[in-house]
Design a protein around this motif. Structure first.
Motif, PDB file in Angstrom:
ATOM      1  N   PRO A   1       0.723  -1.060  -0.056  1.00  0.00           N
ATOM      2  CA  PRO A   1      -0.098   0.050   0.059  1.00  0.00           C
ATOM      3  C   PRO A   1       0.752   1.237   0.039  1.00  0.00           C
ATOM      4  CG  PRO A   1      -0.821  -1.487   1.509  1.00  0.00           C
ATOM      5  CD  PRO A   1       0.387  -2.120   1.026  1.00  0.00           C
ATOM      6  N   ASP A   2       2.176   1.318   0.395  1.00  0.00           N
ATOM      7  CA  ASP A   2       2.879   2.494   0.468  1.00  0.00           C
ATOM      8  C   ASP A   2       3.673   2.541  -0.585  1.00  0.00           C
ATOM      9  OD1 ASP A   2       1.874   3.125   2.904  1.00  0.00           O
ATOM     10  OD2 ASP A   2       3.710   1.848   4.105  1.00  0.00           O
ATOM     11  N   PRO A   3       4.489   3.733  -0.875  1.00  0.00           N
ATOM     12  CA  PRO A   3       4.197   5.044  -0.042  1.00  0.00           C
ATOM     13  C   PRO A   3       3.378   6.143  -0.311  1.00  0.00           C
ATOM     14  CG  PRO A   3       5.819   5.026  -1.998  1.00  0.00           C
ATOM     15  CD  PRO A   3       5.115   3.874  -2.157  1.00  0.00           C
ATOM     16  N   HIS A   4       2.135   5.509  -0.560  1.00  0.00           N
ATOM     17  CA  HIS A   4       0.939   6.325  -0.721  1.00  0.00           C
ATOM     18  C   HIS A   4       0.956   7.069   0.633  1.00  0.00           C
ATOM     19  CE1 HIS A   4      -3.500   7.186  -0.695  1.00  0.00           C
ATOM     20  NE2 HIS A   4      -3.483   6.679  -1.803  1.00  0.00           N
ATOM     21  N   HIS A   5       0.326   8.375   0.631  1.00  0.00           N
ATOM     22  CA  HIS A   5      -0.230   9.084   1.851  1.00  0.00           C
ATOM     23  C   HIS A   5      -1.082   8.407   2.733  1.00  0.00           C
ATOM     24  CE1 HIS A   5      -3.972  10.551   0.356  1.00  0.00           C
ATOM     25  NE2 HIS A   5      -3.245  10.641  -1.006  1.00  0.00           N
ATOM     26  N   PRO A   6      -0.915   8.274   4.062  1.00  0.00           N
ATOM     27  CA  PRO A   6      -0.306   9.247   5.068  1.00  0.00           C
ATOM     28  C   PRO A   6       1.291   8.860   4.758  1.00  0.00           C
ATOM     29  CG  PRO A   6      -2.429   8.737   6.208  1.00  0.00           C
ATOM     30  CD  PRO A   6      -1.974   7.670   4.855  1.00  0.00           C
ATOM     31  N   PHE A   7       2.139  10.070   5.350  1.00  0.00           N
ATOM     32  CA  PHE A   7       3.177   9.786   5.139  1.00  0.00           C
ATOM     33  C   PHE A   7       3.693   9.494   6.797  1.00  0.00           C
ATOM     34  CE2 PHE A   7       2.040  12.961   2.430  1.00  0.00           C
ATOM     35  CZ  PHE A   7       2.865  12.769   1.024  1.00  0.00           C
ATOM     36  N   ALA A   8       3.707   8.023   6.924  1.00  0.00           N
ATOM     37  CA  ALA A   8       3.605   7.264   8.496  1.00  0.00           C
ATOM     38  C   ALA A   8       4.424   6.341   8.385  1.00  0.00           C
ATOM     39  CB  ALA A   8       2.460   7.665   8.936  1.00  0.00           C
TER      40      ALA A   8
END
Length: 507
Positions: free
Chosen positions: A226-233
């Motif tokens: 699923p990343d590096p899609h936002h949220p940046f966490a």
């Protein structure tokens, strides 16, 4: 003779220049680079749509969104359409999908019985379902990003059953540091990295590799992060690997947005939660942000966290490569790494994604290795997600599917230098019909038109302005160039602003 295996790895919202192999001087993507070193790197690879679900359906079917029907987020893909995973299954492959698939909307109503909807996961015993699904014999689903991933899906069910104390650690309030006030989706996740969904996806994929790699039948594995899609966490240590003060500064040319279509003067609220709840007023797809009200420090942290998420994915890819090597099938497997679409990441003074078909959104990484692919191959031809189904089928010797794409095997083999003169893209909006746009891309030009708003347009000379910072559409002297490219669009992809596939909900 046993056919080669296929391991298709996908990231979400990763732009072409995110990897060290594609020129990123900050990244350390050694494992994805290993795939490239063993095979081919495609340096002009694009998706025909800059939004998640339409692009993912194109990767699976080889069709434009107007042909596969998943024309915007909130619409479901027809599982009767031929796709890559069905083709592999029919050819005797064991198939598995792990992670984010996004073929169905998150907010589909309960009566539609859709496994990628929140409503489906409110039923007792739903975690026992694992497929079949869109050609996959079995799936292990992750639904959403960051704290959203704890709401539904196999990962959420596993986490609540085995590590319930971790669910709340996904929330920004559990962050070991304070949350950014001017961009509410920037924080350091408190989740232990070994329990994060990126690690869980790698764990499930490795379990499949270790089990299936010893069988007589070949396998096809889709691993979707699923990343590096936002949220940046990202979690520690990945949120701390890259220092914000050492991040590349977004590229912005003074006055560039004033030359663009007027809607870019608007944008989402950076302090608003970037999701649409059921019954909430619709917002445009991608939640495009202008960065005017975001501090340079916060934006640098978001960029550093993006690099951290990419590093975590690269480490997971390294574990997959090690597992393939341990069971002795690495050399007998095709490995593909790409992303569904890109991320603006502050360029043009914009963040996330949305209607404008900037290169940062449409161009994505593609590396491919496997039997017969010459190590260290670099390809400059225009290629597309439309081509992936036909190319994998050709590499495996399977019957050629009917798609909108092109078999890239002659390009990979060095028999041809190019496979097309133009690429095409199309964006169907959620909210405002004026935002419907169509693009044509060559090696020299990118032209975009807005059929419902003819006064708008975008024309970029990619030889002088490769990252598209100065819209030439207002220049009268280039009107003939814009008209010529528009005429090609008329012939090859005539406007089709109205689509008939049913909207079932957001995401």
């Amino acid at each position: 003779m046993k056919r080669a295996n296929v391991i298709f790895i996908c990231a979400d919202q990763m732009r072409y220049d995110a990897l060290s192999v594609t020129g990123n001087r900050v990244a350390h993507t050694a494992n994805i680079d290993r795939i490239a070193a063993r095979g081919a790197t495609f340096h002009r690879h694009f998706t025909p749509n800059q939004i998640c679900s339409p692009s993912r359906a194109t990767m699976a079917t080889g069709l434009y969104p107007r042909h596969h029907g998943l024309w915007r987020n909130g619409v479901a893909l027809d599982d009767r359409l031929p796709n890559l995973w069905q083709a592999l299954s029919l050819a005797g492959y064991a198939t598995k999908g792990v992670g984010k698939l996004h073929f169905q909307p998150l907010l589909a109503p309960v009566e539609r019985d859709m496994p990628e909807s929140l409503a489906y996961w409110e039923r007792p015993g739903c975690e026992d379902w694992h497929g079949p699904y869109f050609g996959f014999d079995a799936v292990d689903l992750v639904m959403g990003e960051a704290n959203e991933a704890t709401r539904a899906g196999h990962y959420a069910a596993w986490l609540k059953r085995n590590h319930p104390e971790v669910v709340d650690l996904y929330e920004p309030d559990a962050s070991p540091d304070s949350r950014a006030q001017d961009l509410n989706e920037v924080w350091k996740s408190a989740v232990p990295p070994e329990l994060h969904y990126t690690s869980w996806i790698a764990d499930r994929a490795i379990d499949f590799i270790e089990r299936q790699g010893k069988q007589a039948e070949p396998f096809g594995l889709f691993v979707s992060f699923p990343d590096p899609h936002h949220p940046f966490a990202p979690p520690r240590p990945y949120c701390d690997l890259f220092r914000s003060e050492q991040m590349p500064t977004p590229t912005i040319r003074a006055g560039e947005l004033e030359r663009m279509p007027a809607y870019l003067g608007e944008g989402d609220d950076p302090t608003k939660v970037p999701y649409i709840a059921s019954g909430e007023q619709p917002r445009e797809q991608g939640f495009l942000l202008r960065t005017d009200d975001i501090s340079d420090e916060t934006l640098a942290i978001a960029i550093a966290h993006t690099h951290g998420m990419i590093q975590m994915i690269d480490d997971a890819v390294g574990r997959l490569l090690a597992a393939l090597d341990d069971v002795g099938v690495l050399d007998d497997s095709f490995l593909l790494f790409t992303a569904d679409h890109g991320e603006l990441l502050g360029d043009h003074g914009l963040l996330r994604k949305g209607p404008p078909p900037y290169r940062q959104l449409l161009q994505v990484p593609l590396v491919l290795s496997g039997p017969g692919i010459r190590a260290g191959t670099n390809l400059d031809a225009l290629t597309s997600h439309l081509d992936l189904f036909a190319t994998i089928a050709s590499l495996l010797g399977l019957p050629a599917p009917a798609t909108d794409g092109t078999d890239l095997k002659p390009l990979i083999d060095g028999r041809v230098a190019d496979v097309r003169d133009f690429l095409f893209g199309e964006y169907h909006p959620r909210r405002d019909a004026c935002l419907y746009n169509q693009s044509i891309i060559s090696k020299e030009w990118r032209f975009t038109r807005y059929p419902n708003q003819p006064a708008w347009g975008e024309l970029f000379d990619l030889r002088e302005d490769p990252w598209e910072h100065w819209n030439l559409f207002p220049e009268r002297a280039l009107g003939a160039q814009a008209r010529a490219l528009s005429a090609v669009l008329d012939r090859r992809l005539p406007p089709q602003p109205l689509m008939v596939n049913e909207v079932l909900g957001a995401y």
